[in-house]
Design a protein around this motif. Structure first.
Motif, short mmCIF file in Angstrom:
data_model
loop_
_atom_site.label_atom_id
_atom_site.label_comp_id
_atom_site.label_asym_id
_atom_site.label_seq_id
_atom_site.Cartn_x
_atom_site.Cartn_y
_atom_site.Cartn_z
N GLY A 60 0.80 -1.22 0.00
CA GLY A 60 0.00 0.00 0.00
C GLY A 60 0.83 1.27 0.00
N GLY A 61 2.01 1.22 -0.57
CA GLY A 61 2.91 2.36 -0.48
C GLY A 61 2.90 3.31 -1.65
N SER A 118 -0.88 7.16 -5.31
CA SER A 118 -2.28 7.37 -5.73
C SER A 118 -2.43 8.60 -6.61
CB SER A 118 -3.22 7.49 -4.52
OG SER A 118 -3.17 6.35 -3.71
N ASP A 171 -5.77 9.41 -1.53
CA ASP A 171 -5.29 8.11 -1.09
C ASP A 171 -6.33 7.04 -1.41
OD1 ASP A 171 -4.34 5.86 0.22
OD2 ASP A 171 -4.06 6.85 2.14
N LEU A 182 -6.41 3.96 -0.82
CA LEU A 182 -6.66 2.98 0.23
C LEU A 182 -7.67 3.50 1.26
CD1 LEU A 182 -3.11 1.47 0.79
CD2 LEU A 182 -4.97 0.68 -0.68
N ALA A 207 -8.39 -0.26 2.46
CA ALA A 207 -7.41 -0.90 3.34
C ALA A 207 -8.09 -1.86 4.31
CB ALA A 207 -6.62 0.16 4.10
N SER A 213 3.04 0.12 4.31
CA SER A 213 2.35 1.40 4.30
C SER A 213 2.70 2.14 5.59
CB SER A 213 0.83 1.16 4.27
OG SER A 213 0.09 2.32 4.58
N ARG A 242 -1.83 3.19 9.69
CA ARG A 242 -3.16 3.74 9.41
C ARG A 242 -4.05 3.58 10.64
NH1 ARG A 242 -4.24 4.60 3.96
NH2 ARG A 242 -2.41 4.22 2.70
N TYR A 280 3.49 -3.36 10.34
CA TYR A 280 3.74 -2.37 9.28
C TYR A 280 5.20 -2.40 8.86
CZ TYR A 280 -0.83 -0.22 10.01
OH TYR A 280 -2.17 0.02 10.08
N LEU A 315 7.91 -0.25 5.80
CA LEU A 315 8.03 0.81 4.79
C LEU A 315 9.09 0.41 3.77
CD1 LEU A 315 7.97 3.98 7.07
CD2 LEU A 315 6.13 3.13 5.58
N GLY A 320 8.54 -2.73 -2.03
CA GLY A 320 7.56 -3.07 -1.01
C GLY A 320 7.57 -4.54 -0.66
N GLY A 372 -2.55 -3.34 -2.75
CA GLY A 372 -3.49 -2.69 -1.85
C GLY A 372 -4.69 -2.09 -2.53
#
Length: 192
Positions: free
Chosen positions: A8-9, A12, A18, A20, A30, A48, A51, A61, A63, A74, A94
Motif C-alpha cells: 500500500g505504499g 495514488s 489516497d 486505500l 485498506a 504502508s 493507518r 507495518y 516501509l 515493497g 493494496g
C-alpha cells in the motif's frame, strides 16, 4: 502457517487522493484488504505508513526503501518481516477492488512448485494477486541483488506458479476516480 503482505505504499497520483481510504459500505479499501488477508493468514505485513483504525493483533507495518520505491521494494520490505519458517505468503496489491474474492480463490487453489497466481481474462499473470511459497519468493527477490526499481513482472518472471483464470472484475484495481465510482467506492470526504 501462512502470512500475508499487503502493498500500500503508492502515491495514488491518478486517483488524486489516497485510494486505500476510498470507502464502500462504510469500510475503506485498506480495511477490506486487511480483513481478507487476516481471514487466511496468521500475520499480515502492511507495507504502508501506519493507518489509524486498522488495529489488529495480526497486523505489522513496514516501509519500502526507498520511500515510494514501487512494489518490488515493497515486497522486499514486507518479506523482511516474514519469519523464514513461514511456508507460504499471500501477496496483494493494496488497490484491489475485491480482495476477499482474490483471497478466496488463492486459498482454494493448489500451489505449484513456487506458488499460485490469478490470471486475468487477457492471460496476464497477476503477480500481486498471488500466494507464494515463501522460500521461492525470497530466493527470487534475492536474485535482484539489491535492484528494486524493476517491474514486478520482470522481478518475478520465471517462478513456477500454478495459475487460476479469473474474470477481470476479480482482479480489478482502483486507479482512477472513474474506476472507483464504477465499483461503488467513494472518497471519504464525500460523506461529509
Amino acid at each position: 502457517m501462512s502470512w500475508g503482505i499487503l502493498l500500500g505504499g503508492g502515491r495514488s497520483s491518478r486517483m488524486g487522493s489516497d485510494k486505500l481510504e476510498l470507502d464502500r459500505e462504510g469500510r475503506s479499501v485498506a480495511t477490506w484488504a486487511v480483513a481478507a488477508l487476516t481471514a487466511v493468514a496468521d500475520k499480515v505485513v502492511f507495507v504502508s505508513p501506519e493507518r489509524p483504525g486498522l488495529d489488529s493483533g495480526a497486523l505489522l507495518y513496514a516501509l519500502e526503501d526507498p520511500p515510494f520505491g514501487g512494489p518490488v521494494a515493497g515486497l522486499v520490505a514486507g518479506l523482511e518481516l516474514v519469519p523464514v519458517d513461514v511456508g507460504d505468503v499471500y501477496v496483494l496489491a493494496g488497490d484491489l477492488a475485491w480482495p476477499d474474492a482474490v483471497v478466496r480463490r488463492l486459498a482454494r487453489a493448489p500451489l505449484g512448485p513456487d506458488g499460485v497466481a490469478l490470471v486475468d481474462a487477457e492471460g496476464w499473470t497477476q503477480y500481486l494477486a498471488a500466494r507464494y511459497r515463501t522460500a521461492a519468493l525470497r530466493q527470487k527477490l534475492a536474485e535482484l541483488e539489491g535492484e528494486r526499481d524493476v517491474s514486478v513482472r520482470r522481478a518475478l518472471h520465471g517462478l513456477r506458479l500454478a495459475t487460476v483464470p479469473v474474470p477481470d472484475a476479480v482482479v480489478g484495481d482502483l486507479d482512477t476516480p472513474e474506476q472507483a465510482a464504477d465499483l461503488g467506492f467513494t472518497t471519504p470526504d464525500a460523506h461529509k
